[in-house]
Write an enzyme that holds these catalytic residues in place. Structure first.
Site, PDB file in Angstrom:
ATOM      1  N   ASP A 145      51.429  59.727  -6.021  1.00 34.80           N
ATOM      2  CA  ASP A 145      52.412  60.746  -6.360  1.00 34.80           C
ATOM      3  C   ASP A 145      53.058  61.355  -5.120  1.00 34.80           C
ATOM      4  O   ASP A 145      52.386  61.604  -4.116  1.00 34.80           O
ATOM      5  CB  ASP A 145      51.745  61.851  -7.184  1.00 34.80           C
ATOM      6  CG  ASP A 145      52.754  62.776  -7.825  1.00 34.80           C
ATOM      7  OD1 ASP A 145      53.077  63.811  -7.204  1.00 34.80           O
ATOM      8  OD2 ASP A 145      53.230  62.462  -8.927  1.00 34.80           O
ATOM      9  N   ASP A 146      54.382  61.642  -5.216  1.00 32.70           N
ATOM     10  CA  ASP A 146      55.106  62.246  -4.096  1.00 32.70           C
ATOM     11  C   ASP A 146      54.475  63.563  -3.643  1.00 32.70           C
ATOM     12  O   ASP A 146      54.429  63.863  -2.443  1.00 32.70           O
ATOM     13  CB  ASP A 146      56.563  62.504  -4.492  1.00 32.70           C
ATOM     14  CG  ASP A 146      57.404  61.238  -4.483  1.00 32.70           C
ATOM     15  OD1 ASP A 146      56.865  60.169  -4.141  1.00 32.70           O
ATOM     16  OD2 ASP A 146      58.598  61.320  -4.818  1.00 32.70           O
ATOM     17  N   TYR A 156      60.051  50.243  -2.164  1.00 35.59           N
ATOM     18  CA  TYR A 156      60.807  50.580  -0.968  1.00 35.59           C
ATOM     19  C   TYR A 156      60.619  49.497   0.097  1.00 35.59           C
ATOM     20  O   TYR A 156      59.598  48.799   0.128  1.00 35.59           O
ATOM     21  CB  TYR A 156      60.343  51.922  -0.414  1.00 35.59           C
ATOM     22  CG  TYR A 156      60.839  53.140  -1.165  1.00 35.59           C
ATOM     23  CD1 TYR A 156      61.072  53.111  -2.540  1.00 35.59           C
ATOM     24  CD2 TYR A 156      61.067  54.336  -0.498  1.00 35.59           C
ATOM     25  CE1 TYR A 156      61.522  54.229  -3.214  1.00 35.59           C
ATOM     26  CE2 TYR A 156      61.508  55.469  -1.166  1.00 35.59           C
ATOM     27  CZ  TYR A 156      61.733  55.407  -2.530  1.00 35.59           C
ATOM     28  OH  TYR A 156      62.177  56.516  -3.198  1.00 35.59           O
ATOM     29  N   GLU A 176      57.021  47.596   0.104  1.00 36.91           N
ATOM     30  CA  GLU A 176      55.977  47.925  -0.855  1.00 36.91           C
ATOM     31  C   GLU A 176      55.778  46.753  -1.805  1.00 36.91           C
ATOM     32  O   GLU A 176      56.744  46.151  -2.277  1.00 36.91           O
ATOM     33  CB  GLU A 176      56.355  49.180  -1.647  1.00 36.91           C
ATOM     34  CG  GLU A 176      56.462  50.436  -0.802  1.00 36.91           C
ATOM     35  CD  GLU A 176      56.894  51.652  -1.601  1.00 36.91           C
ATOM     36  OE1 GLU A 176      56.672  52.779  -1.113  1.00 36.91           O
ATOM     37  OE2 GLU A 176      57.462  51.481  -2.703  1.00 36.91           O
TER      38      GLU A 176
END
EC number: 3.2.1.18
Length: 484
Positions: A47-48, A419, A440
């Site tokens: 999670d960010d 990404y 990724e």
């Protein structure tokens, strides 16, 4: 063309059993050699809001392969009580300094909450290394210097992620985006925001930094930059950005990123659902493909010359460009590209930091016809999947100013992908260039691991489909708040 080849890959970062996850890769080659710097976020979970700190692995080229060192935690790339995110390095060839830009976000505040409330929690920071990433100085908080009071009108912002660029004029550029607050209600509650790409820049080898104007029209977010020599069409700074509009967005700058012309959609570069970050890298076209047209100039009486330190940019004239309304605009090699003669010109807006400053930009001769092939080509990396982040693909444009020029993708990894960051790392034994991609990947999710691979321009030409085929963009535009 036979069965497309898939480059071999090396897993540099892998999700740990404790939940520790590595995301948001950034790749920078540092000459001589070059030394490869692979940066990623280390998160407590995918999670960010659980981003924690930045880490690095250094690679050295040896015998056609890359030897990687151990993982190194960038302890100085942090602010107290903030989490470090979005690594975005740029190398200053004049001093040999690497500037690693990142954002420091207060606590665990998600980007979506900042957008919803209109309350920015991000700071613009950088650390510097003068020994190709072996050691790093203390963090500089550049928020006030580079953005100033305009940050009050931003719900949030971020750099990159990916890499910055340096132009032959010496200007350093760091790609960025912001969610600008377009309207608030009378009690301070946010009403509407819009995402806009832009660039931070420095003209004094990184001592001071300023904020360029926002891409003025289409919604644009995470972005990367490249200097493009468009042949007859002139030279520009090219911005390729993530967008919620179903496809990528591109915008051009004629003044080295001080401002951008209105953007356009790139139908041949479809987005995944809700969008995804992508990477671009520019490079000189192979010699037989470099068109020449002496009817174009860089400044009065000066024929367009071959690039000096990179494609598409030349030393700036000393005098400032003149605003027809009596003022002056910042100088730079892109700001004076004009065709000889009195062809039609269309003025366009040049937004300032807040997008509404009464300033201007030198217009391009519109419409212009991009040549079939330009002196600068671009590579682009992005997941191929439309509904999900699947299959890392590489596309080629031999005429970057034409949004229809992108090929169909060469898939370099089959499976979940996210990404990525591209870099040109040197000449290939058979001629041409060698490129690297840090991306990724995973067997089950796109955040299982971070992989590294290399491939040559020859391999790109052998594996991408021969002609571009624009996709059907039937998807409706998405909302302006995206998961990363």
């Amino acid at each position: 063309m036979g069965v497309p080849r898939t480059p071999s890959r090396t897993v540099l970062f892998e999700r740990e059993r404790t939940g520790l996850t590595y995301r948001v890769p950034s790749l920078l080659p540092v000459p001589p050699g070059p030394t490869l710097l692979a940066f990623v976020e280390q998160r407590l979970s995918p999670d960010d809001s659980h981003a924690h700190r930045l880490v690095l692995r250094r690679g050295t080229l040896a015998g056609g392969s890359v030897r990687w060192g151990a993982l190194h935690v960038l302890g100085t790339a942090a602010l107290a009580e903030h989490r470090s995110m979005n690594p975005c390095p740029v190398h200053d060839a004049g001093t040999g300094t690497v500037f690693l830009f990142f954002i420091a976000v207060l606590g665990h505040t998600p980007e979506a909450v900042q957008i919803a409330t209109g309350r920015n929690a991000a700071r613009l920071c950088c650390v510097a290394s003068r020994d190709a990433g072996l050691s790093w100085g203390s963090a500089r908080d550049l928020t006030e210097e580079a953005i100033g009071g305009a940050v009050q009108d931003w719900a949030t912002f971020a750099v990159g992620p990916g890499h910055g660029v340096q132009l032959p004029s010496g200007r350093l550029l760091v790609p960025a985006y912001t969610y600008r607050v377009d309207r608030r209600e009378c009690f301070g509650k946010i009403c509407r925001t819009s995402p806009h790409s832009f660039a931070f820049y420095s003209d004094d080898h990184g001592r001071t930094w300023r904020c360029g104007g926002l891409v003025p029209n289409l919604r644009s977010g995470e972005c990367q930059l490249a200097a493009v020599d468009g042949g007859q069409a002139g030279s520009f700074l090219y911005c390729n950005a993530r967008s919620p509009l179903g496809s990528r967005v591109q915008a051009l700058s004629t003044d080295e990123g001080t401002s951008f012309l209105p953007a356009e959609r790139v139908a041949s570069l479809p987005e995944t659902a809700w969008g995804c970050q992508g990477s671009i890298v520019g490079f000189p076209a192979p010699a037989p493909n470099r068109p020449r047209d002496d009817s174009w100039s860089v400044g009065p009486g000066s024929p367009l010359q071959p690039p000096l330190l990179g494609p598409g940019v030349h030393e700036p004239p000393e005098e400032a460009a003149v605003d027809p309304r009596g003022g002056q605009v910042p100088g730079g090699p892109f700001s004076r590209l004009q065709p000889r003669g009195d062809g039609p010109r269309q003025p366009g807006p040049r937004p300032g930091v807040s997008g509404d400053v009464g300033s201007w930009t030198l217009a391009l001769p519109m419409p212009f016809a991009a040549p079939p092939q330009s002196p600068t080509w671009l590579l682009y990396s992005h997941p191929v999947g439309r509904r999900a982040r699947l299959h890392m693909g590489i596309r080629l444009s031999q005429s970057p100013l034409d949004p229809r020029s992108w090929t169909e993708p060469w898939v370099i990894y089959e499976g979940p992908s996210g990404y990525s960051d591209l870099a040109s790392i040197g000449p290939a034994p058979e001629g041409g260039l060698v490129f690297a991609c840090l991306y990724e990947s995973g067997a089950r999710t796109s955040y299982d691991e971070i992989s590294f691979c290399t491939f040559s321009l020859r391999e790109v030409l052998e594996n991408v489909p021969a002609s571009p085929k624009p996709p059907n963009l039937g998807d409706k535009p998405r909302g302006c708040c995206w998961p990363s």
